[in-house]
Design a protein around this motif. Structure first.
Motif, PDB file in Angstrom:
ATOM      1  N   THR A   1      97.525  12.943 105.274  1.00 54.62           N
ATOM      2  CA  THR A   1      96.639  12.303 104.317  1.00 54.62           C
ATOM      3  C   THR A   1      95.677  11.407 105.082  1.00 54.62           C
ATOM      4  OG1 THR A   1      98.295  12.333 102.576  1.00 54.62           O
ATOM      5  CG2 THR A   1      96.489  10.762 102.335  1.00 54.62           C
TER       6      THR A   1
ATOM      7  N   LEU B   1      89.754  18.272 100.013  1.00 55.60           N
ATOM      8  CA  LEU B   1      89.384  17.062  99.286  1.00 55.60           C
ATOM      9  C   LEU B   1      90.265  16.884  98.060  1.00 55.60           C
ATOM     10  CD1 LEU B   1      85.482  16.993  99.335  1.00 55.60           C
ATOM     11  CD2 LEU B   1      87.064  15.626 100.691  1.00 55.60           C
ATOM     12  N   GLU B   2      90.613  15.639  97.764  1.00 53.90           N
ATOM     13  CA  GLU B   2      91.377  15.340  96.568  1.00 53.90           C
ATOM     14  C   GLU B   2      90.465  15.417  95.354  1.00 53.90           C
ATOM     15  OE1 GLU B   2      93.213  11.567  96.979  1.00 53.90           O
ATOM     16  OE2 GLU B   2      94.497  12.181  98.652  1.00 53.90           O
ATOM     17  N   ALA B   3      91.005  15.941  94.266  1.00 56.60           N
ATOM     18  CA  ALA B   3      90.221  16.026  93.030  1.00 56.60           C
ATOM     19  C   ALA B   3      89.921  14.632  92.509  1.00 56.60           C
ATOM     20  CB  ALA B   3      90.992  16.823  91.986  1.00 56.60           C
ATOM     21  N   ARG B   4      88.711  14.442  92.032  1.00 59.51           N
ATOM     22  CA  ARG B   4      88.315  13.129  91.521  1.00 59.51           C
ATOM     23  C   ARG B   4      88.731  12.985  90.064  1.00 59.51           C
ATOM     24  NH1 ARG B   4      82.213  12.322  94.026  1.00 59.51           N
ATOM     25  NH2 ARG B   4      82.812  12.359  96.220  1.00 59.51           N
TER      26      ARG B   4
ATOM     27  N   SER C   1      98.661  18.674 107.424  1.00 58.25           N
ATOM     28  CA  SER C   1      99.108  18.049 106.175  1.00 58.25           C
ATOM     29  C   SER C   1      99.097  16.530 106.244  1.00 58.25           C
ATOM     30  CB  SER C   1     100.509  18.559 105.805  1.00 58.25           C
ATOM     31  OG  SER C   1     100.482  19.950 105.594  1.00 58.25           O
TER      32      SER C   1
ATOM     33  N   ARG D   1      88.253  11.402  99.384  1.00 60.08           N
ATOM     34  CA  ARG D   1      89.539  11.309 100.069  1.00 60.08           C
ATOM     35  C   ARG D   1      90.053  12.724 100.311  1.00 60.08           C
ATOM     36  NH1 ARG D   1      92.410   6.666  99.843  1.00 60.08           N
ATOM     37  NH2 ARG D   1      94.378   7.806  99.601  1.00 60.08           N
ATOM     38  N   GLY D   2      90.758  12.887 101.399  1.00 57.10           N
ATOM     39  CA  GLY D   2      91.186  14.232 101.719  1.00 57.10           C
ATOM     40  C   GLY D   2      92.504  14.307 102.454  1.00 57.10           C
ATOM     41  N   ARG D   3      92.961  15.541 102.604  1.00 56.07           N
ATOM     42  CA  ARG D   3      94.195  15.835 103.331  1.00 56.07           C
ATOM     43  C   ARG D   3      93.869  16.822 104.440  1.00 56.07           C
ATOM     44  NH1 ARG D   3      98.043  19.903 102.355  1.00 56.07           N
ATOM     45  NH2 ARG D   3      96.937  20.411 100.418  1.00 56.07           N
TER      46      ARG D   3
ATOM     47  N   ALA E   1      88.534  23.260  93.513  1.00 54.61           N
ATOM     48  CA  ALA E   1      88.965  23.042  94.898  1.00 54.61           C
ATOM     49  C   ALA E   1      87.764  22.876  95.815  1.00 54.61           C
ATOM     50  CB  ALA E   1      89.831  24.208  95.364  1.00 54.61           C
TER      51      ALA E   1
END
Length: 532
Positions: A511, A529-532, A509, A496-498, A476
């Protein structure tokens, strides 16, 4: 203790809330807060989400200095209630999964404490060496040039002994002699009295001044004394932060370590580069030496990133950080940075690595309360006037609603409340986007994301008025970006993130399709951050 983990380091993920009981909630109309009043506000503490409360002294006291002049360490002052009422409050807090930290004042007592009465009666009394006594100088005056923090000499004559005693603070607060093993043992007994009742730890008052120079050497002048209050016109090398003090703290830590799962916090002094010593190495000292660096920092992105970096570099590798943004001795930060930036401060406090502390009223963005001269209680203002040292504006009673008594009392409050009725808790509880709502939401988010409460910390380069950093745990990653300017600022990052939260509480929340965001003036954001 209902719902509590056996994990000894519960304080690492805790949010800690300081309460000056006399100003929290009055239950009997005498204008002073009490234990029954605190009992009636436990639902609020639970709603807010704090994990522990720290109470300023509630022991028997003449209350010349907010109760830090103690007459009996093992009794509750009648103003606040009784030991039975204390036990009920402690039980109720624990039932609400809230721990309780008490103030421990080991440096001095009140001059009407039984220990001092006996010590001052004769040089041959059983407690003759329990305080710091010295013969007069050759001219009959004080033994040296040490000063009290409240102005004037730190020495007071005792006719019965034909000696002087030393007081770091008020003349009615004689300093205990921590070189005497009997004094150490007596303070250890005090700690055990409260630990046996179930308290979860202590905040040690004035922990840096427990030992003074044995040779009574004079303090040198302070070369930066210009425009400083008289008590600060010396460099207190022989009265403050002596090397032997660490042995005293280690002794106190040994006592608390004999009770699993308890925490030892401490008031420390000096610059950031000294704070690391209070953690200890081979022999542990404080779990949490209180760090007020954010209060003292200039409020801009570059200064804040430097302050944070300097502090984290100053503490030992094994140390757990701590951040304090308010207190009974500190000026309200909202008066310094303003209402809009209080939101940014809240997000900063709840997302930095370490344990956050805040003072009752900080969660509603409270500023300093004007105190008329005829209502002043603080001895700083009475004894060292004209330097802005008065702490009464911070200690004014909590305002729960907009009524004349603020929901605090049906009587005459011991200190006046804000004119105009705001800010207050009731008003902000009704608003989904208030500062109070933000504090609560941030505490909830901190509890939900181990990344924020337990994760690693990676600073990002702050520029264009945006303070930024990354928190990580496992896979995370959370980014925090704080705009300390009043104008919008664009901020870029990689990935990229939320959007988890904005300080404005109107964006959650979302995007984020691009690795950039336009931060509004006075806005902070938390991005997962979104997981790569």
């Amino acid at each position: 203790m209902s719902g509590f983990s056996d994990e000894a380091a519960w304080w690492q993920s805790a949010v800690i809330y300081e309460i000056a009981l006399i100003s929290f909630q009055d239950s009997n109309g005498d204008g002073k807060g009490d234990l029954t009043g605190l009992m009636s506000r436990i639902d609020y503490l639970k709603w807010l989400g704090v994990d522990a409360v720290w109470l300023t002294p509630i022991y028997k006291s003449p209350f010349r200095d907010l109760g830090y002049d103690i007459s009996d360490y093992c009794s509750i002052d009648p103003t606040f209630g009784s030991l039975d009422e204390f036990d009920h409050v402690l039980k109720a807090l624990h039932a609400a999964d809230i721990r309780l930290i008490l103030d421990l004042v080991p440096n001095h007592t009140a001059n009407d404490h039984a220990w001092f009465i006996e010590s001052s009666s004769s040089r041959n009394s059983a407690k003759a060496d329990w305080y710091i006594w010295a013969d007069p100088a050759e001219n009959g005056g004080p033994p040296n040039n040490w000063r009290s923090r409240f102005g004037g000499t730190g020495w007071e004559w005792c006719e019965a002994r034909r000696q002087y005693y030393y007081h770091s603070f008020l003349v009615e607060q004689p300093d205990l002699n921590w070189r005497n093993p009997q004094v150490r043992a007596a303070i250890a007994d005090v700690m055990r009295f409260w630990l046996d009742r179930g308290v979860d730890g202590f905040r040690v008052d004035a922990s840096a001044v427990l030992i003074k120079d044995q040779l009574l050497r004079d303090n040198p002048p302070n070369p930066q004394a210009k425009d400083k209050p008289p008590p600060q016109r010396q460099t207190p090398v022989f009265t403050d932060d002596r090397p032997e003090t660490m042995d005293c703290i280690e002794f106190i830590r040994e006592v608390i370590d004999s009770y699993p799962g308890r925490v030892l916090c401490g008031e420390v002094q000096g610059k950031i580069d000294r704070i690391g010593h209070f953690y200890g190495n081979d022999r542990p000292r404080l779990h949490l030496p209180l760090n007020f660096a954010l209060l003292d920092s200039q409020w801009d992105a570059l200064s804040l990133q430097a302050t944070i970096d300097a502090y984290l570099n100053a503490i030992p590798e094994h140390a757990w950080p701590v951040w304090v943004v308010g207190g009974h001795d500190k000026q309200r930060i909202a008066s310094k940075i303003g209402k809009a930036q209080m939101r940014v401060l809240a997000m900063l406090l709840m997302t930095l690595p370490g344990t956050p502390f805040f003072f009752m009223g900080d969660e509603i963005g409270r500023k300093r309360v004007p105190i008329p001269s005829d209502r002043v209680h603080d001895p700083f203002e009475k004894l060292v006037p004209g330097f802005g040292l008065c702490r009464d504006p911070e200690r004014a009673p909590m305002r729960w609603d907009g009524s004349a008594g603020g929901g605090f009392t049906n009587g005459d409050p011991w200190l006046p409340l804000e004119p105009g009725g705001t800010p207050n808790v009731a008003e902000q509880q009704r608003s989904e986007r208030s500062v109070l709502a933000l504090f609560r939401a941030l505490i909830m988010l901190r509890h939900e994301h181990a990344c924020l409460s337990q994760g690693g910390y990676e600073p990002l380069r702050s520029h264009n008025d945006v303070l930024a950093y990354r928190r990580t745990k496992g896979g995370a990653q959370i980014l925090v970006a704080l705009n300390v300017a009043t104008e919008p600022r664009k901020w870029h990052w990689l990935g990229r993130g939320r959007l988890l939260m904005s300080t404005h509480l109107d964006r959650r929340s979302e995007t984020l399709p691009e690795a950039s965001i336009l931060l509004r003036g006075n806005e902070g954001v938390i991005i997962a951050l979104e997981a790569r």
